[in-house]
Structure formats: structure tokens, C-alpha cells
Design a protein around this motif. Sequence first.
Motif, mmCIF file in Angstrom:
data_model
loop_
_atom_site.group_PDB
_atom_site.id
_atom_site.type_symbol
_atom_site.label_atom_id
_atom_site.label_comp_id
_atom_site.label_asym_id
_atom_site.label_seq_id
_atom_site.Cartn_x
_atom_site.Cartn_y
_atom_site.Cartn_z
ATOM 1 N N HIS A 3 57.776 5.159 -9.089
ATOM 2 C CA HIS A 3 56.876 4.427 -9.971
ATOM 3 C C HIS A 3 57.080 2.936 -9.728
ATOM 4 O O HIS A 3 58.215 2.442 -9.747
ATOM 5 N N ARG A 4 56.003 2.201 -9.530
ATOM 6 C CA ARG A 4 56.104 0.762 -9.273
ATOM 7 C C ARG A 4 56.108 0.001 -10.593
ATOM 8 O O ARG A 4 55.190 0.153 -11.413
ATOM 9 N N LYS A 247 52.809 2.611 -17.220
ATOM 10 C CA LYS A 247 51.402 2.315 -17.505
ATOM 11 C C LYS A 247 51.246 1.450 -18.756
ATOM 12 O O LYS A 247 50.238 0.758 -18.918
ATOM 13 N N ASN A 248 52.235 1.483 -19.650
ATOM 14 C CA ASN A 248 52.179 0.654 -20.853
ATOM 15 C C ASN A 248 52.716 -0.759 -20.609
ATOM 16 O O ASN A 248 52.631 -1.617 -21.478
ATOM 17 N N PHE A 249 53.251 -1.013 -19.414
ATOM 18 C CA PHE A 249 53.810 -2.334 -19.102
ATOM 19 C C PHE A 249 52.758 -3.420 -19.338
ATOM 20 O O PHE A 249 51.623 -3.313 -18.883
ATOM 21 N N GLY A 250 53.137 -4.461 -20.061
ATOM 22 C CA GLY A 250 52.218 -5.567 -20.332
ATOM 23 C C GLY A 250 51.168 -5.256 -21.360
ATOM 24 O O GLY A 250 50.157 -5.966 -21.453
ATOM 25 N N LYS A 251 51.398 -4.199 -22.167
ATOM 26 C CA LYS A 251 50.438 -3.805 -23.201
ATOM 27 C C LYS A 251 51.168 -3.585 -24.524
ATOM 28 O O LYS A 251 52.375 -3.337 -24.541
ATOM 29 N N PRO A 252 50.442 -3.644 -25.644
ATOM 30 C CA PRO A 252 51.073 -3.374 -26.948
ATOM 31 C C PRO A 252 51.559 -1.933 -27.026
ATOM 32 O O PRO A 252 51.048 -1.033 -26.349
#
Length: 278
Positions: A3-4, A247-252
Motif C-alpha cells: 500500500h502506498r 484511502k482515508n489519508f488526508g481526509k476527516p
Amino acid sequence: MKHRLEHVELMIINACQLACKSCATFSDIKHSGYVTWEQGKKQLLPWLERLDLECIGIMGGEPFMNPELKNWLHGLRKLLPNTQIRLPTNGLLLHKHMDIVDLLNDIGNCILKISYHVDNTTLRRTIKQIINSYDFRPVTEYGINRWSTANNFKFQINNPTKFLQSYKGDYSTMSPHDSDPKEAFDACVCQRCAFLHDNKLFKCSIAGLTPELHKRFNKPNNQQWQPYINTGADINCSDMVLDRFVKNFGKPHAMCRQCPTMKDSKSIIDHKTTVAFK
């Protein structure tokens, strides 16, 4: 398949010379000890079998207080030849460690970031020395002004003026804010700062370190804190869990509810008038 992940941070020392009220790594209180490179490498290696890291930050406290900082830099570059290394510092010890600045330039693809917390004559001289010692050109990335060498060694100065206190009350009475997660995330300075700690991957340093802090101060308002304790992804988590984290990186996230929003005026700290030497 790996996973990147864009960016992850590790704590290499909790201790700091400064007490910055509402520090995102809670380094305003007394800490002792540091993390050796061998200890850090042992924690990092299993994650590198699952994650492809674009950038890694080695955090404090004050990283220049860790006597193994050089070992960390050499070790990370050997282990991660194509990953950017970020080194934040308050800069107060830089004049004693200009060899480490040279090392950052030598290994390349690094960012040295000074957070200018206190006005200091020696620090001003050191900043001038760094700027004059390398063939820098000015660059602007993601709205951030930096200087960069041909070897992609970048130098940046931050001048923070406001901090947000991540909990209500003081350490002995601390309780979560129970905010709207999107509004809390929008106010956050750790939006893209995943945090690797205690063999777990957390949304940010506040999420990773609050459980230890809470325990240290005898678990005030324990029931309120339960949704925010032990939230990190374990090294043995499923691919689905890890994929969801990335996938939640940089998101609430629901986790963000523990922190304040800009509407919480009591949580906005005037940094320049509250920072102090320990």
C-alpha cells in the motif's frame, strides 16, 4: 501488493528544551530517554513489507537532542533510498550540529524544517549560515516557500503563531472535545501526518500519543476517552483495514472528533506568548 502511503512520522525522542502549550506531541511536559536507530529499525521493518512510503518524518520533542540522530539519517537513507526524509527542529541546537546539516545535503532528498518558536540571536545567525553555505534556489511547493539544492536538500522556516489544544481542560482533567469531525479536521495541522508508534499506525501524533498521556495522568474522564483509545492499525491488521487507512489519508475521520474546531475559541492558544524554556 504494498500500500502506498504519502507520509508517515516516527518519534525518535519526546524530550525538548521548550514547553509549547498545546504541543502536538505533548513535549511540553517532562520526558526522558530517546529511541535508538536499532529500536526504530525494528519497529519500521515489518511495516516496510506492507507500505511503500513516499516520505518519512523523524519527530520530537527535539530530534537534535537524540544522540543517535546521525545513525537515524544514515539508516533511513540506506533502508529507504528513494523516500524523502523530513527533519523538523526548533533550531536551538543547530549551531552545534552543522555536520548533520551537511549530512542532509549529502544524502539528498531531505527537508530540514525549522519551527521558529522563540526569537534567538544564535538561531538567527545559524539560519543565515545555512542559507549562505549551500547553493540554494528558492522553490514553492504546495504553497510552502523553501530553498533547495541540486541534490534536493530543502530548507524551510515555519513561524507558528497559533496552536490548538487537542483536549479540554488541563492534563489532570482532560476530556475530548466531541467536535464535528470535518470541522476539526479542517482546523488540524496534522492532516497529512500519519504516525507510527508502539507498533501501530495512527491517524496522527495526537491519536497515537493521547492514550499514553491519558494513562500518565491517571485516566481523567476515562469513559469519555474510550472511543479514542487503542485506535491504531496493528502490524497484523488485515489488508482491508490497511487499505481503508491509506484511502482515508488526508481526509476527516471519526477519530477527529476528539480535537477542537476553530469555533472553540478557548482552545486557540497564542503561541508566541505561551512558549517558554523548560
